[in-house]
Design an enzyme around this catalytic site. Structure first.
Site: not given
Ligand code: GLN
Length: 467
Positions: A64, A139, A163
């Site tokens: 990420k 996210s 997330s």
């Protein structure tokens, strides 16, 4: 028959796959081809020399884009870090590479990990590979979508309010948030420091166990990382779940829960009963305060953490400012997106003198009550099972103009972040349109072993570990 291949050929194969399959999904923001090839060649040399290979040798992973990677652009999904090339590696990434994993690239995400749909990325949304008209969750949307699409074998995500688990649920993969302190946050671009966690997204529970073992453990670079021994989780997984008590919180199966999600989760609970678990109804009475508490604390911490993006030290700098203060203002105005600005304003307000006691201090007190709810519950049960999210993946644009309804997507996940306990989302079924549904398992501090074992009992699919 054993098939022989090299790490280098596997990496090339994955980049081809990304070229073909990622266009319509947009899970990747940056590819790190040079770094990946160097690592693959290192693994191939070790194999050729007959050396013992590390546990993740040759496993292609994605990171990420809120975790810094030396020499590889890291944006946090924000325009303000569009050209930021970090000078060092996040500990979790360094540990994955030391274990032989190959970093293919950086995954798309909501700007500074703020969001539940990946629509807040400054680089455009990610689409759910199971249905491209829908969001992958957020996210860590890119991290979940790549695993679901098969363009990475495993990824790292971050979880501040849900997330890792919510996008895992939306994309039909496994997402594990470890205990706060279990995994070093060194090199994780901070959103809300007391709530941020790094964890893996994978296809199987076993893969998540192996990833966690590799990244977990004390790191002198993060004083909040805990000096607690790290068990071989994947070995623990092979022990059957015998007789644990599983709590099902009354407050989590109420209003707003999609009936098909409810049915799938009940089905998962039935599997646990068959596996020999005792199902116990429990109560977490302060749950209704979790979302407001989270949005006071998370925004307050974010407003402080994001003060460093001022155009001076690194990242974007506005070109046409004449004075220093105009430079700060314009840089932040042009560099941050709408949701990030909203959070900075909310957080600054909650911390301002005169309001601090009424909002921030109050929220901290309620946070303690939420943590006590769990302490109380874990006196009676060994793990807690809930839906991961109230609905399956929603459509792109469906909630984009309604921040409050977006915030509710995390209603079942934020409590664990606030209490610092571990949680996992594991696929437990589909709705009538074939959209995946996730079941969440929560456990005691540092008891990821039980969380993984209970998740495995729900997951129990013929699919073998991909490692
Ligand atoms: N969706 C939540 C938020 O927008 C959680 C984000 C996260 O866990 N990083 O803050």
């Amino acid at each position: 028959m054993a098939k022989e291949f090299t790490a280098s050929s596997l990496v090339e194969e994955f980049y081809k796959r990304i070229q073909l399959d990622d266009q319509g999904v947009h899970a990747y923001l940056t590819l790190s081809e040079d770094r990946a090839m160097q690592q693959a060649e290192r693994i191939d040399r070790m194999a050729a020399a007959g050396e013992a290979l590390p546990p993740l040798a040759g496993v292609p992973v994605g990171i990420k884009d809120v975790m810094v990677t030396k020499g590889v652009r890291t944006t946090a999904g924000s325009k303000i870090l569009e050209n930021f090339i970090p000078p060092y590696d996040c500990t979790a990434v360094a540990r994955l590479e030391a274990a032989g994993a190959i970093v293919l690239g950086k995954m798309n995400c909501d700007e500074f990990a703020m969001g539940s749909s990946n629509e807040n990325s400054a680089y455009g949304p990610v689409r759910n590979p199971r249905d491209r008209s829908r969001v992958p969750g957020g996210s860590s949307g890119g991290s979940a979508a790549a695993v679901a699409a098969g363009t990475a074998v495993a990824t790292l995500g971050s979880d501040t309010g849900g997330s890792i688990r919510q996008p895992a649920s939306f994309c039909g993969v496994v997402g594990l948030m470890p205990t706060y302190g279990r995994v070093s946050r060194y090199g994780l671009i901070a959103f809300a420091s007391s709530l941020d966690h790094i964890g893996p997204l994978t296809r199987t529970v076993k893969d998540a166990a192996i990833m966690l073992r590799v990244i977990a453990g004390r790191d002198p670079m993060d004083s909040t990382s805990a000096d607690v021994p790290v068990p071989a989780y994947e070995v623990e997984l092979t022990r059957a779940v015998r007789g644990p008590k599983i709590g099902v919180p009354r407050e989590y199966v109420g209003e707003g829960l999609d009936p098909e999600v409810r049915a799938a989760v009940e089905n998962g609970i039935a599997k646990l009963r068959e596996a020999g678990c005792e199902i116990v109804p429990i109560s977490l009475p302060h749950t209704k305060y979790a979302i407001p508490t989270y949005y006071v604390i998370a925004t307050a911490e974010a407003s402080a953490n994001l003060a460093r993006y001022d155009g001076v030290r690194y990242g974007y700098r506005s070109k046409d400012a004449r004075t220093l203060s105009a430079m700060y203002r314009k840089t932040r105005d042009e560099g941050f997106g709408a949701e990030v600005k909203r959070r900075i304003m909310l957080g600054t307000y909650a911390l301002s003198s005169g309001y601090y006691d009424a909002y921030y201090l109050k929220a901290q007190r309620v946070r303690t009550l939420l943590a006590r709810d769990f302490e109380e519950a874990f006196r009676k049960v060994d793990a807690i099972v809930t839906p991961t999210a109230p609905t399956p993946a929603f459509r792109l644009g469906e909630k984009a103009d309604d921040p409050l309804s977006m915030y509710l997507a995390d209603i079942y996940t934020v409590t664990a972040d606030l209490a610092g306990i571990p949680g996992i989302s594991v696929p437990c079924g589909q709705n009538s349109s074939g959209l995946p549904i996730g079941l969440q398992v929560l456990g005691r501090h540092f008891d990821e072993g039980t969380v993984l074992r209970v998740a495995e009992a729900v997951f129990r699919s013929p699919e073998r570990s991909t490692f």
